[in-house]
Design a protein around this motif. Structure first.
Motif, PDB file in Angstrom:
ATOM      1  N   GLU A 125       2.636  15.447 -12.902  1.00 51.28           N
ATOM      2  CA  GLU A 125       1.556  16.200 -13.541  1.00 51.28           C
ATOM      3  C   GLU A 125       1.587  17.657 -13.108  1.00 51.28           C
ATOM      4  O   GLU A 125       1.389  18.564 -13.925  1.00 51.28           O
ATOM      5  CB  GLU A 125       0.207  15.578 -13.189  1.00 51.28           C
ATOM      6  CG  GLU A 125      -0.028  14.220 -13.815  1.00 51.28           C
ATOM      7  CD  GLU A 125      -1.295  13.548 -13.323  1.00 51.28           C
ATOM      8  OE1 GLU A 125      -2.084  14.188 -12.593  1.00 51.28           O
ATOM      9  OE2 GLU A 125      -1.510  12.374 -13.665  1.00 51.28           O
ATOM     10  N   GLU A 128       3.943   5.777  -5.521  1.00 51.84           N
ATOM     11  CA  GLU A 128       3.884   5.876  -6.977  1.00 51.84           C
ATOM     12  C   GLU A 128       2.840   6.890  -7.410  1.00 51.84           C
ATOM     13  O   GLU A 128       3.074   7.688  -8.327  1.00 51.84           O
ATOM     14  CB  GLU A 128       3.579   4.510  -7.584  1.00 51.84           C
ATOM     15  CG  GLU A 128       4.731   3.520  -7.484  1.00 51.84           C
ATOM     16  CD  GLU A 128       4.349   2.126  -7.944  1.00 51.84           C
ATOM     17  OE1 GLU A 128       3.195   1.917  -8.376  1.00 51.84           O
ATOM     18  OE2 GLU A 128       5.221   1.231  -7.869  1.00 51.84           O
ATOM     19  N   GLN A 129       1.681   6.871  -6.753  1.00 54.15           N
ATOM     20  CA  GLN A 129       0.631   7.832  -7.086  1.00 54.15           C
ATOM     21  C   GLN A 129       1.088   9.250  -6.791  1.00 54.15           C
ATOM     22  O   GLN A 129       0.829  10.175  -7.571  1.00 54.15           O
ATOM     23  CB  GLN A 129      -0.642   7.516  -6.310  1.00 54.15           C
ATOM     24  CG  GLN A 129      -1.355   6.275  -6.778  1.00 54.15           C
ATOM     25  CD  GLN A 129      -2.550   5.917  -5.903  1.00 54.15           C
ATOM     26  OE1 GLN A 129      -2.749   6.502  -4.843  1.00 54.15           O
ATOM     27  NE2 GLN A 129      -3.332   4.948  -6.343  1.00 54.15           N
ATOM     28  N   ALA A 130       1.764   9.437  -5.690  1.00 54.88           N
ATOM     29  CA  ALA A 130       2.265  10.769  -5.341  1.00 54.88           C
ATOM     30  C   ALA A 130       3.287  11.240  -6.370  1.00 54.88           C
ATOM     31  O   ALA A 130       3.286  12.412  -6.762  1.00 54.88           O
ATOM     32  CB  ALA A 130       2.885  10.747  -3.946  1.00 54.88           C
ATOM     33  N   GLN A 131       4.145  10.347  -6.837  1.00 60.58           N
ATOM     34  CA  GLN A 131       5.148  10.692  -7.840  1.00 60.58           C
ATOM     35  C   GLN A 131       4.474  11.101  -9.147  1.00 60.58           C
ATOM     36  O   GLN A 131       4.887  12.064  -9.792  1.00 60.58           O
ATOM     37  CB  GLN A 131       6.096   9.510  -8.069  1.00 60.58           C
ATOM     38  CG  GLN A 131       7.272   9.830  -8.941  1.00 60.58           C
ATOM     39  CD  GLN A 131       8.224  10.806  -8.283  1.00 60.58           C
ATOM     40  OE1 GLN A 131       8.327  10.877  -7.075  1.00 60.58           O
ATOM     41  NE2 GLN A 131       8.910  11.561  -9.094  1.00 60.58           N
ATOM     42  N   GLU A 132       3.433  10.365  -9.542  1.00 57.07           N
ATOM     43  CA  GLU A 132       2.700  10.711 -10.760  1.00 57.07           C
ATOM     44  C   GLU A 132       2.048  12.082 -10.630  1.00 57.07           C
ATOM     45  O   GLU A 132       2.089  12.886 -11.568  1.00 57.07           O
ATOM     46  CB  GLU A 132       1.632   9.650 -11.050  1.00 57.07           C
ATOM     47  CG  GLU A 132       2.194   8.322 -11.509  1.00 57.07           C
ATOM     48  CD  GLU A 132       1.129   7.252 -11.658  1.00 57.07           C
ATOM     49  OE1 GLU A 132      -0.077   7.573 -11.547  1.00 57.07           O
ATOM     50  OE2 GLU A 132       1.501   6.093 -11.891  1.00 57.07           O
ATOM     51  N   LYS A 133       1.448  12.339  -9.481  1.00 59.76           N
ATOM     52  CA  LYS A 133       0.799  13.636  -9.265  1.00 59.76           C
ATOM     53  C   LYS A 133       1.824  14.765  -9.292  1.00 59.76           C
ATOM     54  O   LYS A 133       1.550  15.850  -9.816  1.00 59.76           O
ATOM     55  CB  LYS A 133       0.040  13.648  -7.929  1.00 59.76           C
ATOM     56  CG  LYS A 133      -1.109  12.679  -7.864  1.00 59.76           C
ATOM     57  CD  LYS A 133      -2.241  13.102  -8.763  1.00 59.76           C
ATOM     58  CE  LYS A 133      -3.406  12.137  -8.612  1.00 59.76           C
ATOM     59  NZ  LYS A 133      -4.525  12.496  -9.458  1.00 59.76           N
ATOM     60  N   ASP A 189       0.830  -1.204   0.000  1.00 62.69           N
ATOM     61  CA  ASP A 189       0.000   0.000   0.000  1.00 62.69           C
ATOM     62  C   ASP A 189       0.864   1.253   0.000  1.00 62.69           C
ATOM     63  O   ASP A 189       0.580   2.221  -0.711  1.00 62.69           O
ATOM     64  CB  ASP A 189      -0.933   0.015   1.214  1.00 62.69           C
ATOM     65  CG  ASP A 189      -2.072  -0.996   1.088  1.00 62.69           C
ATOM     66  OD1 ASP A 189      -2.286  -1.513  -0.036  1.00 62.69           O
ATOM     67  OD2 ASP A 189      -2.729  -1.264   2.111  1.00 62.69           O
ATOM     68  N   GLN A 231       2.293   1.779  -3.461  1.00 60.29           N
ATOM     69  CA  GLN A 231       1.281   2.293  -4.388  1.00 60.29           C
ATOM     70  C   GLN A 231       1.036   3.781  -4.150  1.00 60.29           C
ATOM     71  O   GLN A 231       0.930   4.559  -5.096  1.00 60.29           O
ATOM     72  CB  GLN A 231      -0.026   1.510  -4.229  1.00 60.29           C
ATOM     73  CG  GLN A 231       0.027   0.120  -4.790  1.00 60.29           C
ATOM     74  CD  GLN A 231      -1.254  -0.652  -4.534  1.00 60.29           C
ATOM     75  OE1 GLN A 231      -2.120  -0.212  -3.778  1.00 60.29           O
ATOM     76  NE2 GLN A 231      -1.381  -1.821  -5.157  1.00 60.29           N
ATOM     77  N   HIS A 232       0.957   4.167  -2.890  1.00 56.02           N
ATOM     78  CA  HIS A 232       0.728   5.575  -2.578  1.00 56.02           C
ATOM     79  C   HIS A 232       1.925   6.423  -3.001  1.00 56.02           C
ATOM     80  O   HIS A 232       1.753   7.549  -3.478  1.00 56.02           O
ATOM     81  CB  HIS A 232       0.437   5.754  -1.092  1.00 56.02           C
ATOM     82  CG  HIS A 232      -0.905   5.219  -0.681  1.00 56.02           C
ATOM     83  ND1 HIS A 232      -2.096   5.747  -1.118  1.00 56.02           N
ATOM     84  CD2 HIS A 232      -1.242   4.179   0.126  1.00 56.02           C
ATOM     85  CE1 HIS A 232      -3.108   5.065  -0.611  1.00 56.02           C
ATOM     86  NE2 HIS A 232      -2.614   4.100   0.158  1.00 56.02           N
TER      87      HIS A 232
END
Length: 91
Positions: A44, A36-41, A30, A33-34
Protein backbone atom coordinates in the motif's frame (compact mmCIF):
# COMPACT_ATOMS: atom_id res chain seq x y z
CA UNK A 1 -2.16 -30.81 56.54
CA UNK A 2 0.67 -28.69 55.28
CA UNK A 3 1.89 -31.22 52.69
CA UNK A 4 -1.41 -31.56 50.79
CA UNK A 5 -1.83 -27.78 50.82
CA UNK A 6 1.71 -27.28 49.49
CA UNK A 7 1.18 -29.88 46.76
CA UNK A 8 -2.11 -28.28 45.74
CA UNK A 9 -0.47 -24.85 45.62
CA UNK A 10 2.42 -26.13 43.48
CA UNK A 11 -0.02 -27.93 41.17
CA UNK A 12 -2.09 -24.76 40.76
CA UNK A 13 1.04 -22.69 40.04
CA UNK A 14 2.29 -25.22 37.48
CA UNK A 15 -1.09 -25.30 35.74
CA UNK A 16 -1.22 -21.51 35.69
CA UNK A 17 2.20 -21.27 34.11
CA UNK A 18 1.38 -23.95 31.57
CA UNK A 19 -1.84 -22.19 30.59
CA UNK A 20 -0.09 -18.84 30.08
CA UNK A 21 2.60 -20.14 27.76
CA UNK A 22 1.77 -20.12 24.07
CA UNK A 23 2.83 -23.08 22.03
CA UNK A 24 5.56 -22.52 19.47
CA UNK A 25 3.03 -23.23 16.71
CA UNK A 26 0.87 -20.37 17.92
CA UNK A 27 3.87 -18.07 17.96
CA UNK A 28 4.83 -19.13 14.43
CA UNK A 29 1.29 -18.50 13.19
CA UNK A 30 1.24 -15.07 14.82
CA UNK A 31 4.59 -14.23 13.26
CA UNK A 32 3.32 -15.32 9.83
CA UNK A 33 0.20 -13.17 10.18
CA UNK A 34 2.26 -10.16 11.20
CA UNK A 35 4.63 -10.70 8.28
CA UNK A 36 1.69 -10.86 5.85
CA UNK A 37 0.22 -7.68 7.31
CA UNK A 38 3.56 -5.93 7.03
CA UNK A 39 3.87 -7.02 3.39
CA UNK A 40 0.39 -5.67 2.63
CA UNK A 41 1.21 -2.36 4.29
CA UNK A 42 4.45 -2.13 2.31
CA UNK A 43 2.49 -2.72 -0.91
CA UNK A 44 0.00 0.00 0.00
CA UNK A 45 2.82 2.40 0.83
CA UNK A 46 4.50 1.66 -2.51
CA UNK A 47 1.23 2.34 -4.34
CA UNK A 48 0.87 5.67 -2.55
CA UNK A 49 4.45 6.60 -3.44
CA UNK A 50 3.79 5.75 -7.11
CA UNK A 51 0.64 7.89 -7.09
CA UNK A 52 2.55 10.78 -5.52
CA UNK A 53 5.30 10.49 -8.13
CA UNK A 54 2.72 10.62 -10.94
CA UNK A 55 1.11 13.69 -9.39
CA UNK A 56 4.51 15.38 -9.06
CA UNK A 57 5.30 14.64 -12.71
CA UNK A 58 1.96 16.08 -13.81
CA UNK A 59 2.48 19.15 -11.64
CA UNK A 60 5.94 19.70 -13.11
CA UNK A 61 4.53 19.39 -16.63
CA UNK A 62 1.74 21.86 -15.85
CA UNK A 63 4.23 24.27 -14.31
CA UNK A 64 6.50 24.08 -17.36
CA UNK A 65 3.55 24.79 -19.64
CA UNK A 66 2.49 27.74 -17.48
CA UNK A 67 6.01 29.17 -17.52
CA UNK A 68 6.17 28.78 -21.29
CA UNK A 69 2.85 30.58 -21.73
CA UNK A 70 3.94 33.32 -19.35
CA UNK A 71 7.17 33.78 -21.29
CA UNK A 72 5.24 33.98 -24.56
CA UNK A 73 2.90 36.61 -23.12
CA UNK A 74 5.75 38.61 -21.61
CA UNK A 75 7.78 38.68 -24.84
CA UNK A 76 7.21 41.88 -26.78
CA UNK A 77 5.27 41.16 -29.88
CA UNK A 78 6.94 42.58 -32.93
CA UNK A 79 4.50 44.29 -35.24
CA UNK A 80 4.47 43.28 -38.85
CA UNK A 81 6.78 45.52 -40.89
CA UNK A 82 4.90 48.05 -42.94
CA UNK A 83 6.13 49.26 -46.23
CA UNK A 84 5.81 53.00 -46.13
CA UNK A 85 7.36 55.24 -48.72
CA UNK A 86 10.70 56.51 -47.60
CA UNK A 87 10.95 60.25 -47.08
CA UNK A 88 13.91 62.04 -48.51
CA UNK A 89 16.39 63.20 -45.93
CA UNK A 90 16.37 66.95 -45.27
CA UNK A 91 19.60 68.85 -45.42
Amino acid sequence: MRKPFAFALMLAAAMGLAACDKASEDKAQDAQQHAEQAQEKMGEAQDKMNDAAKENAEAAKDQAEAQQKAAEEAAPSTPAPTTAPAEPAKQ
